[in-house]
Design a protein around this motif. Structure first.
Motif, PDB file in Angstrom:
ATOM      1  N   LYS A 222      58.872  53.361  40.756  1.00 24.85           N
ATOM      2  CA  LYS A 222      58.486  51.957  40.760  1.00 24.85           C
ATOM      3  C   LYS A 222      58.735  51.346  42.137  1.00 24.85           C
ATOM      4  O   LYS A 222      59.800  51.530  42.736  1.00 24.85           O
ATOM      5  CB  LYS A 222      59.269  51.184  39.692  1.00 24.85           C
ATOM      6  N   PHE A 224      59.426  48.148  44.090  1.00 24.96           N
ATOM      7  CA  PHE A 224      59.892  46.776  43.864  1.00 24.96           C
ATOM      8  C   PHE A 224      60.321  46.052  45.136  1.00 24.96           C
ATOM      9  O   PHE A 224      60.753  44.914  45.073  1.00 24.96           O
ATOM     10  CB  PHE A 224      61.091  46.775  42.909  1.00 24.96           C
ATOM     11  N   THR A 440      55.521  41.605  46.455  1.00 25.70           N
ATOM     12  CA  THR A 440      55.485  41.105  45.082  1.00 25.70           C
ATOM     13  C   THR A 440      55.825  39.625  45.068  1.00 25.70           C
ATOM     14  O   THR A 440      56.749  39.190  45.766  1.00 25.70           O
ATOM     15  CB  THR A 440      56.491  41.849  44.190  1.00 25.70           C
ATOM     16  N   GLN A 442      57.101  37.995  42.589  1.00 28.25           N
ATOM     17  CA  GLN A 442      58.318  37.748  41.823  1.00 28.25           C
ATOM     18  C   GLN A 442      59.523  38.404  42.487  1.00 28.25           C
ATOM     19  O   GLN A 442      59.396  39.377  43.223  1.00 28.25           O
ATOM     20  CB  GLN A 442      58.171  38.267  40.399  1.00 28.25           C
ATOM     21  N   TYR A 444      63.041  40.574  43.022  1.00 25.97           N
ATOM     22  CA  TYR A 444      63.475  41.909  42.607  1.00 25.97           C
ATOM     23  C   TYR A 444      64.115  41.860  41.224  1.00 25.97           C
ATOM     24  O   TYR A 444      63.884  42.737  40.383  1.00 25.97           O
ATOM     25  CB  TYR A 444      64.467  42.446  43.631  1.00 25.97           C
ATOM     26  N   LYS A 446      63.607  39.976  38.641  1.00 29.59           N
ATOM     27  CA  LYS A 446      62.661  39.889  37.533  1.00 29.59           C
ATOM     28  C   LYS A 446      61.955  41.226  37.307  1.00 29.59           C
ATOM     29  O   LYS A 446      61.763  41.652  36.165  1.00 29.59           O
ATOM     30  CB  LYS A 446      61.634  38.796  37.789  1.00 29.59           C
ATOM     31  N   SER A 447      61.571  41.906  38.409  1.00 36.05           N
ATOM     32  CA  SER A 447      60.948  43.224  38.280  1.00 36.05           C
ATOM     33  C   SER A 447      61.902  44.202  37.612  1.00 36.05           C
ATOM     34  O   SER A 447      61.506  45.010  36.760  1.00 36.05           O
ATOM     35  CB  SER A 447      60.542  43.757  39.656  1.00 36.05           C
ATOM     36  N   ASN A 450      62.281  43.409  33.833  1.00 41.29           N
ATOM     37  CA  ASN A 450      61.073  43.832  33.106  1.00 41.29           C
ATOM     38  C   ASN A 450      61.041  45.344  32.914  1.00 41.29           C
ATOM     39  O   ASN A 450      60.657  45.841  31.849  1.00 41.29           O
ATOM     40  CB  ASN A 450      59.821  43.374  33.853  1.00 41.29           C
TER      41      ASN A 450
END
Length: 463
Positions: A222, A224, A440, A442, A444, A446-447, A450
């Protein structure tokens, strides 16, 4: 409904600074029941974590877990042998050469044999079996007692917990989520006997490294960005005018930040060179601000910097306490506020640095940068770091200037100033960072929340 139980393993001061940030902790605490695991304060006299975490208002239980040194020694041994695998790849060859140079005479004979294709896999399996015959029962029982449903470990990919967590998480069928901390972690420190279930990287560059060098499945990687770089999504806390006033500068000048590195180069002589260059050519329009790397000790014999009387160089105010410590022979490490770097970068016009992440940080702020790699200096750290894989795209990019000598620095200085005045530079530099740092909207935190929820909700058995 109770929140899912998440264990967070932290094993270094830099992880504390970058990941135990209030907004990230608050976000995690709102969604999960947290247990934080760290080495004891006495472990190696605070060499890993020197801060008193009891004083931090952590939103969860804090557990001190002593690393098992015999296990760490075996993992370290395997990592060393793995770095000696034969390869035609120039980056792997470089790592092999610097690893060999650190070995004893006998080690330089035996270890390369153990690293041969086929033989390494047999040897690795043998050492792992030895390790597994003496399980880390304290760590296993702690994970069971916490009823962990996910383990999150921000790491430099080589620490006191990461190797054991990879194996134990698989044994207990608990998802393990690793997050890289620093730029070189995947490319330069990546040895693990088994891959984690999930890996968080900075961006496309480190995604490619994880995919090709670690053989991680694409859907388990991922992108981020990094929590310590989220600060550049926020506005500076001061204006340029205030910054200039604090540093006795005119806001009409072009201000070049010389940002130090941890590579042991002679930053004092670089500042002297810039002082002479400005006096000779730019005395009416350019000034330099010096900010040392928080782990760099102001470079070779860095105590000289604070002693000198500079005419065209100003010392960044938030770094003065650190420079005073260096002058007195005290700690050569500091953990400055992320806001200070942000405010400085937004206030200057351009950046020069000898191989530091601040080159990317400057670009995130839209500032033109010059990577100064003084090849004529006797710095072992620089000789090791300069050829490493993760820097290559900086050297190859037309958006970053690269100088290898002070002569080249002088030749490129006009171009750096030209870029500083060009309004197209800012969007171009920000665009250039997208290869290194995932863009991104948003934060870090919040990522991360999620992703943990996604793993918890959709992966009853991640394997």
């Amino acid at each position: 409904m109770t929140n899912p139980s998440v264990m967070v393993f932290v094993d270094h001061d830099i992880i504390v600074r970058n990941f135990l940030q209030k907004d990230l902790l608050d976000s995690m605490a709102a969604s999960f029941s947290l247990t934080f695991v760290v080495p004891p304060k006495s472990y190696k006299d605070g060499a890993r974590i020197s801060q008193d975490l009891d004083l931090i208002d952590l939103p969860g239980k804090l557990v001190y877990l002593e690393p098992v040194q015999k296990r760490l020694n075996l993992w370290s041994h395997l990592r060393t042998v793995s770095r000696l695998k034969p390869s035609l790849d120039k980056f792997s060859t470089h790592i092999r050469q610097i690893t060999l140079a650190r070995l004893s005479r006998i080690g330089r004979i035996i270890y390369p044999i153990l690293a041969l294709p086929g033989l390494f896999r047999v040897y690795e399996n043998l050492i792992v079996r030895i390790i597994e015959r003496h399980p880390h029962l304290t760590l296993e029982q702690l994970i069971l007692d916490c009823r962990a449903q996910l383990i999150f470990h921000p790491t430099v990919m080589n620490g006191v917990y990461v190797h054991d967590l990879v194996g134990i998480s698989k044994k207990l069928s608990i998802p393990l989520l690793l997050a890289m901390n620093s730029w070189d972690n995947v490319a330069g420190r990546r040895y693990l006997a088994t891959n984690p279930d999930w890996l968080i990287v900075w961006g496309k560059q480190t995604f490619n490294h994880a995919k090709t060098l670690m053989s991680m499945p694409e859907d388990k990687i991922k992108r981020f960005g990094a929590p310590q770089l989220d600060i550049y999504k926020t506005q500076p806390g001061i204006t340029r005018e205030t910054f200039c006033s604090r540093h006795s500068l005119s806001s009409d000048n072009l201000i070049v930040l010389y940002a130090g590195s941890s590579k042991g180069v002679d930053e004092y002589s670089h500042l002297e060179f810039l002082e002479q260059l400005i006096q000779k050519k730019y005395s009416d329009c350019v000034r330099v601000i010096y900010r040392p790397h928080p782990w760099g000790g102001a470079g070779k014999n860095g105590h000289r910097i604070l002693n000198n009387q500079w005419d065209f160089v100003e010392l960044e105010r938030s770094s003065l306490g650190y420079l005073e410590n260096i002058q007195m022979g005290l700690s050569h490490r500091s953990y400055p506020k992320l806001e200070d770097a942000r405010d400085t970068l937004y206030s200057v016009d351009a950046v020069i640095s000898p191989l530091s992440t601040i080159l990317i940080e400057a670009a995130l702020c839209g500032k033109p940068s010059m990577c100064f790699v003084p090849s004529d200096e006797d710095s072992k750290h620089l000789a090791i770091a300069a050829p490493l894989r993760h820097f290559q795209e900086i050297y190859d990019s037309p958006d970053f200037l690269v100088a290898h000598t002070t002569r080249e620095l002088e030749e490129l200085f006009d171009e750096l100033l030209k870029r500083a005045k060009d309004p197209t530079t800012r969007p171009r530099m920000i665009k250039a960072t997208e290869y290194f740092i995932e863009s991104t909207p948003q934060p870090y935190s919040k990522s991360l929340i999620n992703l943990i929820n996604e793993i918890h909700n959709t992966n009853d058995d991640p394997r």
